[in-house]
Design an enzyme around this catalytic site. Structure first.
Site, PDB file in Angstrom:
ATOM      1  N   TYR A 272      23.277  75.228  73.717  1.00  0.00           N
ATOM      2  CA  TYR A 272      22.067  74.237  74.071  1.00  0.00           C
ATOM      3  C   TYR A 272      20.857  74.834  73.512  1.00  0.00           C
ATOM      4  O   TYR A 272      19.803  74.225  73.409  1.00  0.00           O
ATOM      5  CB  TYR A 272      22.209  74.143  75.290  1.00  0.00           C
ATOM      6  CG  TYR A 272      23.157  72.806  75.494  1.00  0.00           C
ATOM      7  CD1 TYR A 272      23.072  71.502  75.172  1.00  0.00           C
ATOM      8  CD2 TYR A 272      24.593  72.992  75.797  1.00  0.00           C
ATOM      9  CE1 TYR A 272      23.885  70.434  75.345  1.00  0.00           C
ATOM     10  CE2 TYR A 272      25.579  72.066  76.031  1.00  0.00           C
ATOM     11  CZ  TYR A 272      25.027  70.575  75.736  1.00  0.00           C
ATOM     12  OH  TYR A 272      25.975  69.668  75.723  1.00  0.00           O
TER      13      TYR A 272
ATOM     14  N   VAL B 131      20.126  63.405  73.245  1.00  0.00           N
ATOM     15  CA  VAL B 131      19.320  64.171  74.275  1.00  0.00           C
ATOM     16  C   VAL B 131      18.137  65.093  73.629  1.00  0.00           C
ATOM     17  O   VAL B 131      17.591  65.850  74.318  1.00  0.00           O
ATOM     18  CB  VAL B 131      20.340  65.074  75.133  1.00  0.00           C
ATOM     19  CG1 VAL B 131      21.672  64.226  75.758  1.00  0.00           C
ATOM     20  CG2 VAL B 131      21.197  66.078  73.876  1.00  0.00           C
TER      21      VAL B 131
ATOM     22  N   GLN C 107      21.778  57.697  73.235  1.00  0.00           N
ATOM     23  CA  GLN C 107      22.779  58.795  73.991  1.00  0.00           C
ATOM     24  C   GLN C 107      22.382  60.129  73.323  1.00  0.00           C
ATOM     25  O   GLN C 107      22.937  60.997  73.540  1.00  0.00           O
ATOM     26  CB  GLN C 107      24.223  58.253  72.829  1.00  0.00           C
ATOM     27  CG  GLN C 107      24.747  57.072  73.434  1.00  0.00           C
ATOM     28  CD  GLN C 107      25.655  56.588  72.299  1.00  0.00           C
ATOM     29  OE1 GLN C 107      26.931  57.042  72.388  1.00  0.00           O
ATOM     30  NE2 GLN C 107      25.411  56.033  71.274  1.00  0.00           N
TER      31      GLN C 107
ATOM     32  N   CYS D   5      20.690  72.387  88.527  1.00  0.00           N
ATOM     33  CA  CYS D   5      22.032  73.335  88.951  1.00  0.00           C
ATOM     34  C   CYS D   5      23.196  72.915  88.890  1.00  0.00           C
ATOM     35  O   CYS D   5      23.541  71.561  88.957  1.00  0.00           O
ATOM     36  CB  CYS D   5      21.608  73.563  90.541  1.00  0.00           C
ATOM     37  SG  CYS D   5      22.932  74.548  91.362  1.00  0.00           S
TER      38      CYS D   5
ATOM     39  N   CYS E  51      24.752  72.091  92.791  1.00  0.00           N
ATOM     40  CA  CYS E  51      24.323  71.011  93.482  1.00  0.00           C
ATOM     41  C   CYS E  51      23.464  69.967  92.795  1.00  0.00           C
ATOM     42  O   CYS E  51      23.038  69.005  93.372  1.00  0.00           O
ATOM     43  CB  CYS E  51      23.341  71.570  94.768  1.00  0.00           C
ATOM     44  SG  CYS E  51      21.772  72.349  94.019  1.00  0.00           S
TER      45      CYS E  51
ATOM     46  N   HIS F  73      22.696  59.870  78.139  1.00  0.00           N
ATOM     47  CA  HIS F  73      23.385  61.276  78.188  1.00  0.00           C
ATOM     48  C   HIS F  73      22.454  62.220  78.669  1.00  0.00           C
ATOM     49  O   HIS F  73      22.663  63.478  78.607  1.00  0.00           O
ATOM     50  CB  HIS F  73      24.136  61.434  77.036  1.00  0.00           C
ATOM     51  CG  HIS F  73      25.182  60.576  76.744  1.00  0.00           C
ATOM     52  ND1 HIS F  73      25.793  60.394  75.476  1.00  0.00           N
ATOM     53  CD2 HIS F  73      25.796  59.532  77.538  1.00  0.00           C
ATOM     54  CE1 HIS F  73      26.765  59.249  75.492  1.00  0.00           C
ATOM     55  NE2 HIS F  73      26.625  58.874  76.533  1.00  0.00           N
TER      56      HIS F  73
HETATM   57  P1  OAD Z   1      28.282  60.454  66.252  1.00  0.00           P
HETATM   58  O1  OAD Z   1      28.037  61.913  65.507  1.00  0.00           O
HETATM   59  O2  OAD Z   1      29.631  60.271  66.850  1.00  0.00           O
HETATM   60  O3  OAD Z   1      28.046  59.198  65.350  1.00  0.00           O
HETATM   61  C1  OAD Z   1      26.772  59.537  64.525  1.00  0.00           C
HETATM   62  C2  OAD Z   1      26.838  58.089  63.765  1.00  0.00           C
HETATM   63  O4  OAD Z   1      25.581  58.202  62.923  1.00  0.00           O
HETATM   64  C3  OAD Z   1      27.954  58.153  62.599  1.00  0.00           C
HETATM   65  O5  OAD Z   1      28.560  56.798  62.678  1.00  0.00           O
HETATM   66  C4  OAD Z   1      26.995  58.093  61.422  1.00  0.00           C
HETATM   67  O6  OAD Z   1      27.727  57.236  60.272  1.00  0.00           O
HETATM   68  C5  OAD Z   1      25.863  57.628  61.596  1.00  0.00           C
HETATM   69  N1  OAD Z   1      24.646  58.095  60.700  1.00  0.00           N
HETATM   70  C6  OAD Z   1      24.696  59.393  60.236  1.00  0.00           C
HETATM   71  N2  OAD Z   1      23.391  59.597  59.365  1.00  0.00           N
HETATM   72  C7  OAD Z   1      22.756  58.289  59.792  1.00  0.00           C
HETATM   73  C8  OAD Z   1      21.443  57.860  59.382  1.00  0.00           C
HETATM   74  N3  OAD Z   1      20.658  58.507  58.724  1.00  0.00           N
HETATM   75  N4  OAD Z   1      21.060  56.435  59.916  1.00  0.00           N
HETATM   76  C9  OAD Z   1      21.919  55.976  60.718  1.00  0.00           C
HETATM   77  N5  OAD Z   1      23.006  56.486  61.059  1.00  0.00           N
HETATM   78  C10 OAD Z   1      23.589  57.563  60.397  1.00  0.00           C
HETATM   79  O7  OAD Z   1      27.054  60.254  67.400  1.00  0.00           O
HETATM   80  P2  OAD Z   1      27.103  59.646  68.572  1.00  0.00           P
HETATM   81  O8  OAD Z   1      27.868  58.175  68.320  1.00  0.00           O
HETATM   82  O9  OAD Z   1      25.628  59.645  69.060  1.00  0.00           O
HETATM   83  O10 OAD Z   1      27.904  63.822  73.573  1.00  0.00           O
HETATM   84  O11 OAD Z   1      27.878  60.506  69.766  1.00  0.00           O
HETATM   85  C11 OAD Z   1      28.047  59.817  71.023  1.00  0.00           C
HETATM   86  C12 OAD Z   1      27.884  61.125  72.003  1.00  0.00           C
HETATM   87  O12 OAD Z   1      29.059  61.816  71.317  1.00  0.00           O
HETATM   88  C13 OAD Z   1      26.854  62.150  71.909  1.00  0.00           C
HETATM   89  O13 OAD Z   1      25.934  61.540  73.099  1.00  0.00           O
HETATM   90  C14 OAD Z   1      27.402  63.280  71.995  1.00  0.00           C
HETATM   91  C15 OAD Z   1      28.852  63.134  71.400  1.00  0.00           C
HETATM   92  O14 OAD Z   1      29.751  64.108  71.703  1.00  0.00           O
HETATM   93  C16 OAD Z   1      27.768  64.841  74.116  1.00  0.00           C
HETATM   94  O15 OAD Z   1      27.593  66.037  73.413  1.00  0.00           O
HETATM   95  C17 OAD Z   1      28.655  65.214  75.362  1.00  0.00           C
END
Ligand code: OAD
Length: 316
Positions: free
Chosen positions: A138, A174, A172, A198, A201, A190
Site C-alpha cells: 500500500y 482508492v 471503487q 486501526c 477498533c 472502497h
Molecule cells: P479491474 O482491474 O477489475 O477492471 C479495470 C477495467 O478497466 C478493465 O475492465 C479494463 O478493461 C478497463 N480499462 C483499462 N484501461 C482503461 C482505460 N484507459 N479506460 C477505460 N477502461 C479501461 O478494476 P475494478 O473494476 O476497479 O479492490 O476492480 C474493482 C475492485 O477490485 C477494486 O476496487 C479492487 C479490485 O480488487 C481491492 O483492491 C480490494
C-alpha cells in the site's frame, strides 16, 4: 430481503483457485438473466455474465446537425433526447479511469492480480499473516498515486459537473485522483489509501506520508482505510451510492470490469430504475449487454468527446 454489504467477487475454491461469478457460456441464459435484472444488493451472486455485442451507434438520425458532426457522433439521439441540465448524472468508475494516469488496474493482463495474490495483499487474513508485506504494497501504491496526475477522463467529469446541476461520482478507486482533478460529490465505495485506521477498533488514524505502521491507543496496528475482500462496505457510502443510482437519468460505468459486488450491482440498479446506462471500457464486461451504449475505448479519450456532444446538445 436482508441487505448485506459484503465486499468480494473472489471466491476461493478448495484448490485455492480464484473464480468469479462470471462463468457461463450459455448466451441465452445470460441474456435472459441480464434482462430480468434479477439482482439486489446482498443477493447471492448467481449472475452468469454475457459477453455479447459491441454497440457503438452512429447517430445518423440526428439530422439537425451538419453532416461531419453527425458522422462523428458517439451518443445516440435516444440518449441525448432525455437529457436536461437538471438530470442527475452518475459517474461510476473503476481502476480503468486511472489507467491513463499510469496506475495499474487489477484484472487486465498486466494488472495487479495477474502479478500478486489478492488474498495476501487485500484481505484481513493476509494482513494478520504478514502486515509488513501488506503495508509496503500500500505504501508503494500510495506513492504511485501521489506521483500520478489526473487525466483527461477525470478532468472531463469536472466539466460535466459544471454542465449538470447535480452529478455524482461513485468510485471503487482508492487513489484520490477524482478529488485531485477537482471532482465533487465523490462517494468512495472502497475507501481511500491516503487515510488510515486501526485494524482492531477502526478508529481513524493519522500517519505521515509513507508511514502506515502507526499504532492506535487501543494497541491495534494501523492499516490503510480501504475495503478488503471479506469486509463490509461503509453502509452510509453504499446507501448514498444507491440513492444516486436509483434517481439518476444517466449512468456512466467507466473503467470497471464489473466483477466486484456489491459495486458491480449499481449499473443494473440504474437500468432497472429507468436510467440510460453508458459503459466506457476498451473491453467488454458482464454489463456490456445491458448497457444502452457500450463504447469500447479508453476513458481519457472518450469522456472529453462525450462532454462536447452533450454540451452541444444541451445548448440547442
Ligand atoms: P479491474 O482491474 O477489475 O477492471 C479495470 C477495467 O478497466 C478493465 O475492465 C479494463 O478493461 C478497463 N480499462 C483499462 N484501461 C482503461 C482505460 N484507459 N479506460 C477505460 N477502461 C479501461 O478494476 P475494478 O473494476 O476497479 O479492490 O476492480 C474493482 C475492485 O477490485 C477494486 O476496487 C479492487 C479490485 O480488487 C481491492 O483492491 C480490494
Amino acid at each position: 430481503m436482508v441487505a448485506q454489504f459484503f465486499f468480494g467477487d473472489l471466491l476461493t475454491t478448495g484448490s485455492g483457485k480464484l473464480r468469479t461469478g462470471i462463468e457461463s457460456n450459455d448466451q441465452e441464459e445470460n441474456q435472459q438473466s441480464a434482462h430480468e435484472e434479477a439482482f439486489r444488493i446482498g443477493d447471492e451472486i448467481t449472475h452468469k455474465g454475457p459477453i455479447l455485442h459491441i454497440c457503438i451507434h452512429l447517430s445518423t438520425a440526428f439530422i439537425s446537425r451538419p453532416r461531419r458532426y453527425i458522422e462523428s457522433m458517439i451518443l445516440t439521439p435516444e440518449i441525448l433526447a432525455g437529457l436536461r441540465r437538471d438530470t442527475l448524472v452518475v459517474f461510476f468508475t473503476g481502476a480503468g479511469i486511472s489507467a491513463e494516469s499510469g496506475l495499474s488496474t487489477f484484472r487486465d493482463v498486466d494488472g495487479y492480480w495477474a502479478r500478486y495474490d489478492p488474498t495476501q495483499l487485500a484481505s484481513p487474513d493476509g494482513f494478520r499473516r504478514d502486515p509488513e508485506l501488506v503495508l509496503s504494497w500500500y505504501a508503494h501504491r500510495r506513492e504511485s498515486a501521489l506521483n500520478a496526475q489526473p487525466n483527461a477522463g477525470h478532468k472531463s467529469i469536472s466539466d460535466f459537473q459544471k454542465l449538470f446541476q447535480h452529478a455524482v461520482v461513485i468510485t471503487q478507486n482508492v487513489d484520490g485522483l477524482h478529488a485531485r482533478a477537482g471532482n465533487r460529490e465523490i462517494i468512495e465505495l472502497h475507501g481511500n489509501l491516503h487515510r488510515f485506521k486501526c485494524f482492531r477498533c477502526g478508529q481513524p488514524l493519522s500517519a505521515p506520508c509513507g508511514e502506515a505502521a502507526v499504532s492506535c491507543q487501543c494497541g491495534g496496528p494501523g492499516r490503510p482505510d480501504v475495503v478488503w475482500f471479506g469486509e463490509n462496505l461503509d453502509p452510509g457510502q453504499l446507501q448514498a451510492a444507491l440513492d444516486a443510482t436509483h434517481h439518476c437519468g444517466l449512468f456512466f460505468s467507466i473503467g470497471t470490469s464489473s466483477q466486484v459486488y456489491p459495486a458491480a450491482q449499481l449499473p443494473l440498479e440504474a437500468k432497472r430504475a429507468g436510467a440510460r446506462v453508458i459503459e466506457i471500457n476498451p473491453h467488454l464486461t458482464p454489463m456490456s449487454a445491458m448497457a444502452d451504449l457500450t463504447i469500447q475505448a479508453a476513458a481519457g479519450e472518450t469522456l472529453p468527446t462525450l462532454y462536447r456532444e452533450i454540451h452541444e446538445a444541451l445548448a440547442v
